[in-house]
Design a protein around this motif. Structure first.
Motif, mmCIF file in Angstrom:
data_model
loop_
_atom_site.group_PDB
_atom_site.id
_atom_site.type_symbol
_atom_site.label_atom_id
_atom_site.label_comp_id
_atom_site.label_asym_id
_atom_site.label_seq_id
_atom_site.Cartn_x
_atom_site.Cartn_y
_atom_site.Cartn_z
ATOM 1 N N UNK A 13 0.769 -1.251 0.029
ATOM 2 C CA UNK A 13 -0.085 -0.071 0.084
ATOM 3 C C UNK A 13 0.832 1.164 -0.019
ATOM 4 N N UNK A 14 2.023 1.288 0.260
ATOM 5 C CA UNK A 14 2.950 2.411 0.286
ATOM 6 C C UNK A 14 4.074 2.380 -0.627
ATOM 7 N N UNK A 15 4.152 3.198 -1.432
ATOM 8 C CA UNK A 15 5.193 3.098 -2.516
ATOM 9 C C UNK A 15 6.510 3.231 -1.817
ATOM 10 N N UNK A 16 6.569 3.741 -0.856
ATOM 11 C CA UNK A 16 7.922 4.108 -0.177
ATOM 12 C C UNK A 16 8.494 2.740 0.323
ATOM 13 N N UNK A 17 7.700 1.752 0.610
ATOM 14 C CA UNK A 17 8.280 0.616 1.437
ATOM 15 C C UNK A 17 9.096 -0.206 0.836
ATOM 16 N N UNK A 18 10.065 -0.718 1.193
ATOM 17 C CA UNK A 18 11.128 -1.626 0.768
ATOM 18 C C UNK A 18 10.772 -2.435 -0.296
ATOM 19 N N UNK A 19 9.480 -3.230 0.236
ATOM 20 C CA UNK A 19 9.096 -4.216 -1.039
ATOM 21 C C UNK A 19 8.776 -3.567 -2.370
ATOM 22 N N UNK A 20 8.011 -2.120 -2.220
ATOM 23 C CA UNK A 20 7.753 -1.387 -3.395
ATOM 24 C C UNK A 20 8.740 -0.947 -4.045
ATOM 25 N N UNK A 21 9.796 -0.498 -3.433
ATOM 26 C CA UNK A 21 10.979 0.153 -4.045
ATOM 27 C C UNK A 21 11.702 -1.104 -4.818
#
Ligand SMILES: [Cu+2]
Length: 227
Positions: free
Chosen positions: A39-47
């Protein structure tokens, strides 16, 4: 903003002596890992997923007007490599700075072109740190690295039986990747829709890819390219 102090990146093997800095870096990465993964584009997974999206041939490009065959769009293997990764690291750094409330925060860099930096920086080999990754090649995490392992490996360097020799070879690899004759040789060929895929420059193809292999990845992504 433009009036913020300049962020200065320091060698990762030297910041270990700066406990306050390491504490902040670890806190920022821990906060990224704790953010809502999807849900958060800043998350380690999203990055991580941003890199994956442009790494494993998920996107194709074609020159629409001429209906040329599709080719894989990838941010590696061409002169896109340096500016894309520079952008990617820039925002990774800004995310950490925002999360820890320090707009001066700068990532460290792996100083593998200096003999004292030619091993995994110890701050990444602390099992209780968020910088740790158990999937790294455990035979290599405290050994002097071999930078002559990339696709452009040199076959005329001495076979080594000691670390001093490996470090000398590494300096030769670095020299040869930097002291090429043209910008194309350094950055790689241009990537064009409708053309053939680019080819990597010495910046990407030598020490950089050797480090990926040394740490435990055959390719710079989680998966080798498909057939
Ligand atoms: Cu990459």
């Amino acid at each position: 903003g433009p009036n913020d102090p300049l962020r200065v990146r320091r060698p990762a093997h030297l910041v270990a002596a700066d406990a306050e800095y390491v504490r902040k870096y670890e806190a920022g990465v821990r906060m990224m890992r704790d953010l809502d993964a999807s849900g958060d584009p800043r998350s380690f997974k999203s990055q991580a997923a941003i890199h994956e999206a442009y790494c494993n041939f998920h996107y194709k490009v074609t020159a629409a007007a001429s209906r040329t065959p599709e080719i894989d769009f990838d941010v590696h293997f061409s002169s896109i490599f340096a500016p894309w990764h520079r952008m990617y690291i820039y925002f990774f750094e800004r995310i950490i700075g925002e999360l820890i409330g320090d707009s001066t925060f700068a990532l460290p860099y792996w100083n593998w072109d200096a003999p004292d930096g030619m091993m995994l920086p110890p701050i990444f080999n602390n099992a209780s740190s968020p910088l740790y990754d158990a999937n790294r090649d455990q035979a290599h995490v405290t050994a002097v690295m071999d930078l002559n392992k990339g696709p452009g490996a040199e076959n005329d360097l001495p076979l080594c039986t000691d670390d001093a020799c490996v470090k000398e070879n590494n300096l030769s690899v670095i020299y040869r990747q930097m002291a090429v004759d043209t910008a194309l040789q350094f950055h790689g060929n241009k990537f064009c829709a409708g053309g053939t895929p680019g080819s990597p420059g010495s910046l990407e193809n030598a020490a950089h890819t050797a480090v990926h292999i040394w740490v435990g990845e055959t390719w710079g992504c989680s998966e080798p390219p498909g057939p």
